[in-house]
Design a protein around this motif. Structure first.
Motif, PDB file in Angstrom:
ATOM      1  N   SER A   1      37.123  23.592  42.805  1.00  0.00           N
ATOM      2  CA  SER A   1      37.040  24.199  41.534  1.00  0.00           C
ATOM      3  C   SER A   1      38.042  25.304  41.719  1.00  0.00           C
ATOM      4  O   SER A   1      38.440  25.718  42.780  1.00  0.00           O
ATOM      5  CB  SER A   1      35.699  24.916  41.221  1.00  0.00           C
ATOM      6  N   VAL A   2      38.765  25.761  40.734  1.00  0.00           N
ATOM      7  CA  VAL A   2      39.799  26.701  40.498  1.00  0.00           C
ATOM      8  C   VAL A   2      39.052  27.558  39.280  1.00  0.00           C
ATOM      9  O   VAL A   2      38.958  27.299  38.231  1.00  0.00           O
ATOM     10  CB  VAL A   2      41.105  26.065  40.240  1.00  0.00           C
ATOM     11  N   ARG A   3      39.110  28.867  39.499  1.00  0.00           N
ATOM     12  CA  ARG A   3      38.696  29.958  38.371  1.00  0.00           C
ATOM     13  C   ARG A   3      40.047  31.050  38.537  1.00  0.00           C
ATOM     14  O   ARG A   3      40.631  31.457  39.478  1.00  0.00           O
ATOM     15  CB  ARG A   3      37.447  30.069  38.635  1.00  0.00           C
ATOM     16  N   SER A   4      40.148  31.421  37.399  1.00  0.00           N
ATOM     17  CA  SER A   4      40.933  32.611  36.982  1.00  0.00           C
ATOM     18  C   SER A   4      40.007  33.995  37.119  1.00  0.00           C
ATOM     19  O   SER A   4      39.241  33.939  36.330  1.00  0.00           O
ATOM     20  CB  SER A   4      41.831  32.569  35.935  1.00  0.00           C
ATOM     21  N   VAL A   5      40.377  35.071  37.849  1.00  0.00           N
ATOM     22  CA  VAL A   5      39.733  36.055  37.897  1.00  0.00           C
ATOM     23  C   VAL A   5      40.369  37.333  37.479  1.00  0.00           C
ATOM     24  O   VAL A   5      41.673  37.555  38.076  1.00  0.00           O
ATOM     25  CB  VAL A   5      38.842  36.541  39.200  1.00  0.00           C
ATOM     26  N   LEU A   6      40.135  37.887  36.320  1.00  0.00           N
ATOM     27  CA  LEU A   6      40.833  39.123  35.843  1.00  0.00           C
ATOM     28  C   LEU A   6      40.840  40.340  36.929  1.00  0.00           C
ATOM     29  O   LEU A   6      39.785  40.649  37.596  1.00  0.00           O
ATOM     30  CB  LEU A   6      40.130  39.632  34.623  1.00  0.00           C
ATOM     31  N   LEU A   7      41.842  41.093  37.243  1.00  0.00           N
ATOM     32  CA  LEU A   7      42.046  42.072  38.138  1.00  0.00           C
ATOM     33  C   LEU A   7      41.795  43.250  37.252  1.00  0.00           C
ATOM     34  O   LEU A   7      43.069  43.665  36.633  1.00  0.00           O
ATOM     35  CB  LEU A   7      43.330  41.890  39.124  1.00  0.00           C
ATOM     36  N   ASP A   8      40.893  43.569  37.008  1.00  0.00           N
ATOM     37  CA  ASP A   8      40.706  44.648  36.201  1.00  0.00           C
ATOM     38  C   ASP A   8      40.417  46.170  36.729  1.00  0.00           C
ATOM     39  O   ASP A   8      40.098  47.183  35.828  1.00  0.00           O
ATOM     40  CB  ASP A   8      39.275  44.591  34.996  1.00  0.00           C
ATOM     41  N   ASP A   9      40.660  46.288  37.991  1.00  0.00           N
ATOM     42  CA  ASP A   9      40.546  47.280  38.836  1.00  0.00           C
ATOM     43  C   ASP A   9      41.998  47.752  38.865  1.00  0.00           C
ATOM     44  O   ASP A   9      42.773  47.409  39.869  1.00  0.00           O
ATOM     45  CB  ASP A   9      39.702  47.464  39.698  1.00  0.00           C
ATOM     46  N   ARG A  10      42.426  48.995  38.150  1.00  0.00           N
ATOM     47  CA  ARG A  10      43.672  49.499  38.287  1.00  0.00           C
ATOM     48  C   ARG A  10      44.219  50.018  39.611  1.00  0.00           C
ATOM     49  O   ARG A  10      45.127  49.778  40.175  1.00  0.00           O
ATOM     50  CB  ARG A  10      44.346  50.564  37.142  1.00  0.00           C
ATOM     51  N   GLY A  11      43.081  50.544  40.257  1.00  0.00           N
ATOM     52  CA  GLY A  11      43.473  51.234  41.782  1.00  0.00           C
ATOM     53  C   GLY A  11      43.623  49.967  42.485  1.00  0.00           C
ATOM     54  O   GLY A  11      44.451  50.116  43.407  1.00  0.00           O
ATOM     55  N   TYR A  12      42.661  48.832  42.439  1.00  0.00           N
ATOM     56  CA  TYR A  12      42.883  47.641  43.088  1.00  0.00           C
ATOM     57  C   TYR A  12      44.437  46.987  43.082  1.00  0.00           C
ATOM     58  O   TYR A  12      45.161  46.491  44.195  1.00  0.00           O
ATOM     59  CB  TYR A  12      41.832  46.812  43.147  1.00  0.00           C
ATOM     60  N   VAL A  13      44.865  46.919  41.713  1.00  0.00           N
ATOM     61  CA  VAL A  13      45.935  46.169  41.481  1.00  0.00           C
ATOM     62  C   VAL A  13      47.185  47.144  42.134  1.00  0.00           C
ATOM     63  O   VAL A  13      48.240  46.577  42.743  1.00  0.00           O
ATOM     64  CB  VAL A  13      46.391  45.997  39.997  1.00  0.00           C
ATOM     65  N   ALA A  14      47.214  48.518  42.190  1.00  0.00           N
ATOM     66  CA  ALA A  14      48.486  49.200  42.639  1.00  0.00           C
ATOM     67  C   ALA A  14      48.318  49.043  44.179  1.00  0.00           C
ATOM     68  O   ALA A  14      49.427  48.840  44.840  1.00  0.00           O
ATOM     69  CB  ALA A  14      47.916  50.687  42.412  1.00  0.00           C
ATOM     70  N   LEU A  15      47.048  49.043  44.771  1.00  0.00           N
ATOM     71  CA  LEU A  15      46.949  48.861  46.344  1.00  0.00           C
ATOM     72  C   LEU A  15      47.520  47.419  46.665  1.00  0.00           C
ATOM     73  O   LEU A  15      48.074  47.257  47.459  1.00  0.00           O
ATOM     74  CB  LEU A  15      45.499  48.822  46.598  1.00  0.00           C
ATOM     75  N   LEU A  16      47.093  46.323  45.621  1.00  0.00           N
ATOM     76  CA  LEU A  16      47.675  45.123  45.888  1.00  0.00           C
ATOM     77  C   LEU A  16      49.306  44.947  45.892  1.00  0.00           C
ATOM     78  O   LEU A  16      49.930  44.491  46.651  1.00  0.00           O
ATOM     79  CB  LEU A  16      47.066  44.131  45.125  1.00  0.00           C
ATOM     80  N   LYS A  17      49.856  45.723  45.076  1.00  0.00           N
ATOM     81  CA  LYS A  17      51.267  45.672  44.725  1.00  0.00           C
ATOM     82  C   LYS A  17      51.923  46.353  45.956  1.00  0.00           C
ATOM     83  O   LYS A  17      53.108  45.944  46.255  1.00  0.00           O
ATOM     84  CB  LYS A  17      51.791  46.551  43.253  1.00  0.00           C
ATOM     85  N   LEU A  18      51.190  47.461  46.213  1.00  0.00           N
ATOM     86  CA  LEU A  18      51.778  48.280  47.423  1.00  0.00           C
ATOM     87  C   LEU A  18      51.829  47.473  48.715  1.00  0.00           C
ATOM     88  O   LEU A  18      52.838  47.516  49.405  1.00  0.00           O
ATOM     89  CB  LEU A  18      51.136  49.554  47.795  1.00  0.00           C
ATOM     90  N   TYR A  19      50.711  46.895  49.134  1.00  0.00           N
ATOM     91  CA  TYR A  19      50.566  45.814  50.139  1.00  0.00           C
ATOM     92  C   TYR A  19      51.611  44.531  50.106  1.00  0.00           C
ATOM     93  O   TYR A  19      52.416  44.484  50.989  1.00  0.00           O
ATOM     94  CB  TYR A  19      49.261  45.221  50.023  1.00  0.00           C
ATOM     95  N   LEU A  20      52.088  44.303  49.167  1.00  0.00           N
ATOM     96  CA  LEU A  20      53.003  43.401  48.744  1.00  0.00           C
ATOM     97  C   LEU A  20      54.378  43.670  49.142  1.00  0.00           C
ATOM     98  O   LEU A  20      55.245  43.111  49.605  1.00  0.00           O
ATOM     99  CB  LEU A  20      52.926  42.294  47.653  1.00  0.00           C
ATOM    100  N   ALA A  21      54.689  44.929  48.472  1.00  0.00           N
ATOM    101  CA  ALA A  21      55.854  45.535  48.734  1.00  0.00           C
ATOM    102  C   ALA A  21      56.208  45.883  50.383  1.00  0.00           C
ATOM    103  O   ALA A  21      57.266  45.600  50.585  1.00  0.00           O
ATOM    104  CB  ALA A  21      55.947  46.858  47.697  1.00  0.00           C
ATOM    105  N   ARG A  22      54.998  46.484  50.850  1.00  0.00           N
ATOM    106  CA  ARG A  22      55.261  46.747  52.318  1.00  0.00           C
ATOM    107  C   ARG A  22      55.254  45.546  53.124  1.00  0.00           C
ATOM    108  O   ARG A  22      55.987  45.750  54.068  1.00  0.00           O
ATOM    109  CB  ARG A  22      54.192  47.711  52.728  1.00  0.00           C
ATOM    110  N   SER A  23      54.467  44.448  52.820  1.00  0.00           N
ATOM    111  CA  SER A  23      54.618  43.321  53.948  1.00  0.00           C
ATOM    112  C   SER A  23      55.830  42.623  53.768  1.00  0.00           C
ATOM    113  O   SER A  23      56.177  41.789  54.459  1.00  0.00           O
ATOM    114  CB  SER A  23      53.253  42.824  53.590  1.00  0.00           C
TER     115      SER A  23
END
Length: 160
Positions: free
Chosen positions: A40-62
């Protein structure tokens, strides 16, 4: 990795299987495609702004632009982080903190928070990819138990 389990309500094995390509981080439409049980495949909304910012930082740094989101770094390998390795890391962190919490409890905490925030049981069921509403209703019982445990004694309550 652990923040993703919590923020998405995903199973640890599902998060270990995420690829950068599963993320859509367009402003105001941030979501992740999670490949679950039984294909199964599901789409999950990333509704936590702090988490999204952390994720973007992780991708940028890595520097990750494709491939596994959570990677193993053993012997120079950059393959996906295995569930066993993630579980071992989790246990190591918990031992260092002096607590005993199973990694799956991050998913439970996510579901309980949604229910406590008034999200419908059906929306939580879909987000967690439960086949049955009865499975999801276990979290409402947990939320009720937590609420009952935090209520003040009858003699300390205000009003009738």
């Amino acid at each position: 990795m652990f923040e993703t389990v919590y923020a998405c309500g995903g199973r640890a094995a599902e998060v270990c299987g995420l690829y950068v390509e599963d993320l859509d981080l367009r402003l105001d439409d941030e979501h992740v495609r999670i490949h679950g049980k039984g294909g199964s495949v599901r789409s999950v909304l990333l509704d936590d702004r702090g988490y999204v910012a952390l994720l973007k930082l992780y991708l940028a740094r890595s520097g990750y632009t494709s491939g596994p989101l959570c990677r193993a770094g053993i012997n120079g390998s950059t393959g996906p982080l295995s569930y066993d390795a993630a579980h071992h890391r989790w246990e190591t962190y918990c031992a260092a903190a002096g607590i005993e919490i199973d990694i799956h409890q991050l998913r439970h905490a996510h579901a309980t928070e949604l229910i406590n925030a008034g999200v419908s049981i059906e929306a939580v069921r879909r987000r967690l990819s439960h086949a049955s509403t009865e499975t999801t209703q276990l979290y409402t019982l947990l939320a009720d138990d937590i609420a009952a445990a935090t209520e003040p004694p009858a003699d300390l309550r205000l009003g009738p």
